[in-house]
Design a protein around this motif. Sequence first.
Motif, PDB file in Angstrom:
ATOM      1  N   UNK A   2       0.828  -1.200   0.000  1.00 44.82           N
ATOM      2  CA  UNK A   2       0.000   0.000   0.000  1.00 44.82           C
ATOM      3  C   UNK A   2       0.871   1.262   0.000  1.00 44.82           C
ATOM      4  N   UNK A   3       1.952   1.224   0.769  1.00 42.18           N
ATOM      5  CA  UNK A   3       2.827   2.384   0.836  1.00 42.18           C
ATOM      6  C   UNK A   3       3.483   2.658  -0.519  1.00 42.18           C
ATOM      7  N   UNK A   4       3.786   1.598  -1.258  1.00 41.97           N
ATOM      8  CA  UNK A   4       4.392   1.760  -2.588  1.00 41.97           C
ATOM      9  C   UNK A   4       3.463   2.539  -3.510  1.00 41.97           C
ATOM     10  N   UNK A   5       2.162   2.320  -3.416  1.00 42.03           N
ATOM     11  CA  UNK A   5       1.212   3.039  -4.269  1.00 42.03           C
ATOM     12  C   UNK A   5       1.234   4.536  -3.979  1.00 42.03           C
ATOM     13  N   UNK A   6       1.306   4.894  -2.704  1.00 37.92           N
ATOM     14  CA  UNK A   6       1.359   6.314  -2.350  1.00 37.92           C
ATOM     15  C   UNK A   6       2.692   6.926  -2.765  1.00 37.92           C
ATOM     16  N   UNK A   7       3.768   6.170  -2.634  1.00 40.12           N
ATOM     17  CA  UNK A   7       5.069   6.649  -3.074  1.00 40.12           C
ATOM     18  C   UNK A   7       5.085   6.847  -4.592  1.00 40.12           C
ATOM     19  N   UNK A   8       4.440   5.952  -5.313  1.00 34.29           N
ATOM     20  CA  UNK A   8       4.345   6.076  -6.761  1.00 34.29           C
ATOM     21  C   UNK A   8       3.541   7.323  -7.145  1.00 34.29           C
ATOM     22  N   UNK A   9       2.529   7.644  -6.374  1.00 39.61           N
ATOM     23  CA  UNK A   9       1.728   8.844  -6.606  1.00 39.61           C
ATOM     24  C   UNK A   9       2.588  10.099  -6.427  1.00 39.61           C
ATOM     25  N   UNK A  10       3.366  10.136  -5.373  1.00 40.46           N
ATOM     26  CA  UNK A  10       4.245  11.280  -5.118  1.00 40.46           C
ATOM     27  C   UNK A  10       5.320  11.383  -6.195  1.00 40.46           C
ATOM     28  N   UNK A  11       5.852  10.247  -6.625  1.00 33.91           N
ATOM     29  CA  UNK A  11       6.856  10.244  -7.687  1.00 33.91           C
ATOM     30  C   UNK A  11       6.269  10.784  -8.987  1.00 33.91           C
ATOM     31  N   UNK A  12       5.024  10.428  -9.284  1.00 30.85           N
ATOM     32  CA  UNK A  12       4.364  10.955 -10.471  1.00 30.85           C
ATOM     33  C   UNK A  12       4.244  12.472 -10.421  1.00 30.85           C
ATOM     34  N   UNK A  13       3.901  13.008  -9.265  1.00 29.83           N
ATOM     35  CA  UNK A  13       3.829  14.466  -9.121  1.00 29.83           C
ATOM     36  C   UNK A  13       5.214  15.094  -9.316  1.00 29.83           C
ATOM     37  N   UNK A  14       6.243  14.424  -8.802  1.00 27.75           N
ATOM     38  CA  UNK A  14       7.606  14.917  -8.983  1.00 27.75           C
ATOM     39  C   UNK A  14       7.973  14.973 -10.465  1.00 27.75           C
ATOM     40  N   UNK A  15       7.618  13.939 -11.227  1.00 34.04           N
ATOM     41  CA  UNK A  15       7.934  13.927 -12.661  1.00 34.04           C
ATOM     42  C   UNK A  15       7.205  15.051 -13.400  1.00 34.04           C
ATOM     43  N   UNK A  16       5.975  15.332 -13.019  1.00 33.73           N
ATOM     44  CA  UNK A  16       5.233  16.413 -13.664  1.00 33.73           C
ATOM     45  C   UNK A  16       5.905  17.758 -13.385  1.00 33.73           C
ATOM     46  N   UNK A  17       6.295  17.975 -12.135  1.00 40.49           N
ATOM     47  CA  UNK A  17       6.978  19.228 -11.782  1.00 40.49           C
ATOM     48  C   UNK A  17       8.323  19.321 -12.495  1.00 40.49           C
ATOM     49  N   UNK A  18       9.066  18.222 -12.535  1.00 43.68           N
ATOM     50  CA  UNK A  18      10.363  18.215 -13.221  1.00 43.68           C
ATOM     51  C   UNK A  18      10.198  18.522 -14.712  1.00 43.68           C
ATOM     52  N   UNK A  19       9.163  17.969 -15.329  1.00 46.82           N
ATOM     53  CA  UNK A  19       8.898  18.263 -16.733  1.00 46.82           C
ATOM     54  C   UNK A  19       8.609  19.740 -16.954  1.00 46.82           C
TER      55      UNK A  19
END
Length: 65
Positions: free
Chosen positions: A1-18
């Motif tokens: 379950x924690x991996x899913x939330x971490x993946x969500x945060x990582x996705x937001x990071x990629x959007x900001x980085x882009x």
Amino acid sequence: MMFNWLSLITGLFYIVLGGVVIYYKFFFTTLEPAIAYAMGGLLILYGIFRIYRAVSKIKDSGNEE
């Protein structure tokens, strides 16, 4: 379950980085505008994909309980 939330945060990071790559045209080195737009767009698309995948896994785990 924690991996899913971490993946969500990582996705937001990629959007900001882009967005940062598109705005500053910099990613470890100065980029040409066409390369910066392409790379930034790909990072944003990958971030959206990660968020979509994380949300769908979170919903699926909620249905199993």
